[in-house]
Design an enzyme around this catalytic site. Structure first.
Site, PDB file in Angstrom:
ATOM      1  N   ASP A   4     -51.437 -25.708  55.898  1.00  0.00           N
ATOM      2  CA  ASP A   4     -50.001 -25.182  55.992  1.00  0.00           C
ATOM      3  C   ASP A   4     -49.499 -24.814  54.621  1.00  0.00           C
ATOM      4  OD1 ASP A   4     -47.699 -23.947  56.317  1.00  0.00           O
ATOM      5  OD2 ASP A   4     -46.933 -25.745  58.018  1.00  0.00           O
ATOM      6  N   HIS A  35     -42.469 -25.203  51.676  1.00  0.00           N
ATOM      7  CA  HIS A  35     -42.683 -26.533  51.503  1.00  0.00           C
ATOM      8  C   HIS A  35     -42.994 -26.782  50.084  1.00  0.00           C
ATOM      9  CE1 HIS A  35     -42.398 -27.027  55.740  1.00  0.00           C
ATOM     10  NE2 HIS A  35     -43.630 -26.090  55.820  1.00  0.00           N
ATOM     11  N   ILE A  46     -38.599 -28.267  51.797  1.00  0.00           N
ATOM     12  CA  ILE A  46     -38.927 -29.380  52.836  1.00  0.00           C
ATOM     13  C   ILE A  46     -40.145 -29.660  53.449  1.00  0.00           C
ATOM     14  CG2 ILE A  46     -36.498 -28.420  53.700  1.00  0.00           C
ATOM     15  CD1 ILE A  46     -38.232 -27.392  56.064  1.00  0.00           C
ATOM     16  N   GLY A  80     -42.894 -30.160  59.091  1.00  0.00           N
ATOM     17  CA  GLY A  80     -42.554 -30.813  60.253  1.00  0.00           C
ATOM     18  C   GLY A  80     -43.772 -31.540  60.853  1.00  0.00           C
TER      19      GLY A  80
END
Length: 287
Positions: free
Chosen positions: A191, A196, A211, A214
């Site tokens: 990803d 991120h 961040i 997930g």
């Protein structure tokens, strides 16, 4: 721009290559924070192939490594606002244990979309992953929250009901710290969303800084169950599901609260330092 409902329900992809080697298996385990203590033999079994030892099997696979298959097998893209897209949920059903390395293919399709108006859109997709003999390895259901794409005219109700957490104090809680640079490592699992890794992109998306994925938080909840009720046995996992409610910032400590009812483990995850719940309606089925 927007969710092309109901046309997206006919969008499919088949024959996508999800093959991997032990390198990807170990990189994933490192990405969810395993191996910080190089003398911890329980975690070492997931990050070291042990070719000079007699340990058997030589390498264990974290069950939620299967979540990385979704980076390589997806139905055709739809024109939503990518800056405002985040993971909403993941639910993996394991038909057999993941091997150390494998040649796999997957078929994927959109299975639903729900219009949340000003809040955005929930989009569900499913991937069925098969081995070389055609047998199912796992079925993965994922939900994406497209925060900028509500009011597309789809149904407002009918989304899958979340797992209910027991109404009692947690049976067990574990604290799992993350590292400041953890998202930069985890993104190598597949990803590469700049949300991120790129501070400017993170601010444009409404966050104070990049961040944690997930899917990294999802892996950390699996790690919590694996290290406790599953007794470090990844082959015990039959299902692992969770909904994501708030982002984790790299460097924060995640507290995973767990409830055990036979082979059913319910869980939630929190960042106590900010007083937020980051994962809700968690469910692991062990067998």
């Amino acid at each position: 721009m927007g969710v092309p409902y109901p046309d997206l329900l006919s969008l499919k992809s088949t024959g996508d290559d999800c093959s991997y080697t032990d390198r990807e298996v170990m990189l994933y385990a490192l990405g969810i924070g395993m191996g910080e203590d190089p003398l911890d033999e329980d975690e070492l079994a997931f990050v070291n192939e042990g070719w000079l030892t007699e340990r058997s099997p030589t390498l264990k696979v974290v069950p939620t490594f299967a979540a990385t298959f979704g980076y390589f097998s997806r139905p055709p893209a739809i024109p939503v606002d990518r800056v405002k897209v985040v993971d909403a949920a993941r639910d993996i059903l394991f038909h057999k244990p993941l091997p150390i390395a494998a040649k796999l293919t997957a078929e994927s399709a959109y299975t639903g979309a729900w219009d949340k108006g000003d809040k955005g859109a929930i989009i569900e997709r499913e991937q069925i992953v098969r081995d070389e003999s055609g047998e199912k390895v796992c079925t993965i259901r994922g939900m994406t929250f497209a925060r900028g794409d509500g009011h597309f005219g789809g149904p407002k109700d009918g989304a899958p009901e979340p797992h209910a957490i027991p109404d009692r104090a947690a049976d067990l809680s574990v604290d799992i710290p993350t590292r400041d640079g953890q998202a930069l490592l985890f993104r190598l699992a597949g990803d590469r969303n700049p949300l991120h890794s790129d501070p400017e992109f993170g601010r444009k998306a409404g966050f104070e800084k990049p961040i944690l994925h997930g899917m990294c938080t999802y892996g950390i909840t699996c790690r919590a169950v694996l290290s406790t009720f599953a007794d470090w046995d990844p082959t015990a996992f039959r299902r692992h599901a969770a909904q994501f409610r708030s982002p984790v910032y790299p460097g924060e400590t995640i507290t995973v609260d767990m409830w055990r009812d036979g082979g059913t483990i319910s869980f939630e995850a929190h960042v106590k330092a900010r007083g937020v719940t980051v994962v809700k309606h968690g469910l692991t089925e062990l067998g």
